[in-house]
Design a protein around this motif. Structure first.
Motif, mmCIF file in Angstrom:
data_model
loop_
_atom_site.group_PDB
_atom_site.id
_atom_site.type_symbol
_atom_site.label_atom_id
_atom_site.label_comp_id
_atom_site.label_asym_id
_atom_site.label_seq_id
_atom_site.Cartn_x
_atom_site.Cartn_y
_atom_site.Cartn_z
ATOM 1 N N SER A 1 -52.000 12.666 26.202
ATOM 2 C CA SER A 1 -51.489 13.923 26.735
ATOM 3 C C SER A 1 -50.830 14.686 25.600
ATOM 4 C CB SER A 1 -50.472 13.629 27.843
ATOM 5 O OG SER A 1 -50.004 14.813 28.426
ATOM 6 N N CYS A 2 -51.003 16.008 25.569
ATOM 7 C CA CYS A 2 -50.417 16.851 24.523
ATOM 8 C C CYS A 2 -49.569 17.927 25.162
ATOM 9 C CB CYS A 2 -51.517 17.501 23.700
ATOM 10 S SG CYS A 2 -50.904 18.692 22.489
ATOM 11 N N ALA B 1 -48.624 11.856 23.625
ATOM 12 C CA ALA B 1 -48.347 10.590 24.298
ATOM 13 C C ALA B 1 -49.665 9.874 24.511
ATOM 14 C CB ALA B 1 -47.666 10.842 25.638
ATOM 15 N N ALA B 2 -49.670 8.575 24.281
ATOM 16 C CA ALA B 2 -50.851 7.748 24.531
ATOM 17 C C ALA B 2 -50.415 6.551 25.366
ATOM 18 C CB ALA B 2 -51.469 7.292 23.219
ATOM 19 N N GLY C 1 -50.086 -0.849 29.764
ATOM 20 C CA GLY C 1 -48.916 -0.138 30.278
ATOM 21 C C GLY C 1 -47.910 0.266 29.218
ATOM 22 N N ALA C 2 -48.212 -0.003 27.940
ATOM 23 C CA ALA C 2 -47.311 0.410 26.855
ATOM 24 C C ALA C 2 -47.521 1.890 26.569
ATOM 25 C CB ALA C 2 -47.579 -0.413 25.598
ATOM 26 N N LEU C 3 -46.423 2.601 26.317
ATOM 27 C CA LEU C 3 -46.461 4.035 26.053
ATOM 28 C C LEU C 3 -46.088 4.288 24.600
ATOM 29 C CD1 LEU C 3 -46.705 6.949 27.090
ATOM 30 C CD2 LEU C 3 -44.323 6.794 27.844
ATOM 31 N N PHE C 4 -46.897 5.113 23.925
ATOM 32 C CA PHE C 4 -46.681 5.465 22.526
ATOM 33 C C PHE C 4 -46.574 6.983 22.421
ATOM 34 C CE2 PHE C 4 -48.876 1.494 22.698
ATOM 35 C CZ PHE C 4 -48.311 0.735 21.693
ATOM 36 N N VAL D 1 -46.099 1.204 32.333
ATOM 37 C CA VAL D 1 -46.251 2.623 32.651
ATOM 38 C C VAL D 1 -47.689 2.840 33.109
ATOM 39 C CG1 VAL D 1 -46.184 4.971 31.710
ATOM 40 C CG2 VAL D 1 -44.469 3.290 31.009
ATOM 41 N N GLN D 2 -47.882 3.577 34.198
ATOM 42 C CA GLN D 2 -49.240 3.809 34.681
ATOM 43 C C GLN D 2 -49.699 5.257 34.496
ATOM 44 O OE1 GLN D 2 -49.204 2.598 38.820
ATOM 45 N NE2 GLN D 2 -49.158 4.706 39.494
ATOM 46 N N ALA D 3 -48.751 6.173 34.221
ATOM 47 C CA ALA D 3 -49.133 7.569 33.966
ATOM 48 C C ALA D 3 -48.056 8.230 33.124
ATOM 49 C CB ALA D 3 -49.308 8.331 35.280
ATOM 50 N N VAL D 4 -48.486 9.224 32.347
ATOM 51 C CA VAL D 4 -47.567 10.013 31.527
ATOM 52 C C VAL D 4 -48.032 11.459 31.591
ATOM 53 C CG1 VAL D 4 -48.859 9.602 29.384
ATOM 54 C CG2 VAL D 4 -46.437 10.208 29.274
ATOM 55 N N SER D 5 -47.080 12.385 31.558
ATOM 56 C CA SER D 5 -47.408 13.804 31.567
ATOM 57 C C SER D 5 -46.411 14.542 30.679
ATOM 58 C CB SER D 5 -47.348 14.352 33.000
ATOM 59 O OG SER D 5 -47.756 15.700 33.048
#
Length: 165
Positions: free
Chosen positions: A3-4, A21-22, A27-30, A63-67
């Motif tokens: 996500s950008c 964000a990747a 479930g790891a968030l970078f 983590v299952q989603a990022v925005s």
């Protein structure tokens, strides 16, 4: 999923102002890129040129989603909890009126407490969440706490299954 951040007109921010964000399959968030508004959630405002794990409370959660919004980030855990960080000058973090910036992932509570959230979306200065019972919650744009939005009148026989902004 990557996500950008976006600008008010929906276009991508210039590379030096953009953050990314990747979400990995485990479930790891970078996150990496611009961090001038604490968008990377690492407790500093230092720019990162390579993907860096988001630590703190999310380090031990899947983590299952990022925005990504213009200057804030939402993360949804596998348990259905929403976390927010970054710039909250318009209430888009949903963690209280006094929180103009949040430097690490922080749980969004209020009316979301006890709800299982299934979808999230971060807009420029607002945020949305969808619960497993089909209720839509919105905050930001000078609204400091999440609140339920009734869509029953407009969609009397339909159930909301996704969000966009």
């Amino acid at each position: 999923m990557i996500s950008c951040s976006k600008l008010d007109d929906g276009s991508e921010a210039p590379h030096d102002e953009c953050f990314f964000a990747a979400l990995a399959d485990n479930g790891a968030l970078f996150m990496w890129g611009d961090n001038s508004r604490f968008q990377l959630g690492n407790g500093s405002c230092e720019r990162k040129l390579v993907p860096t794990p988001v630590l703190g409370v999310l380090a031990d959660m899947a983590v299952q989603a990022v925005s990504c919004g213009e200057e804030h980030v939402l993360a949804l855990t596998a348990q259905g909890s929403v976390f927010a960080w970054g710039c909250g000058s318009e209430g888009q973090l949903g963690v209280g009126e006094d929180e103009e910036k949040v430097i690490v992932p922080t749980l969004v509570e209020g009316v979301l407490r006890g709800k299982k959230i299934t979808k999230i979306k971060a807009g420029n200065t607002h945020s949305l969440a969808l619960s497993d019972d089909g209720k839509v919650y919105i905050w930001g744009n000078q609204k400091w706490e999440p609140d339920a939005v009734s869509v029953k009148g407009a969609l009397p026989s339909a159930r909301v299954i996704d969000l966009a902004c």
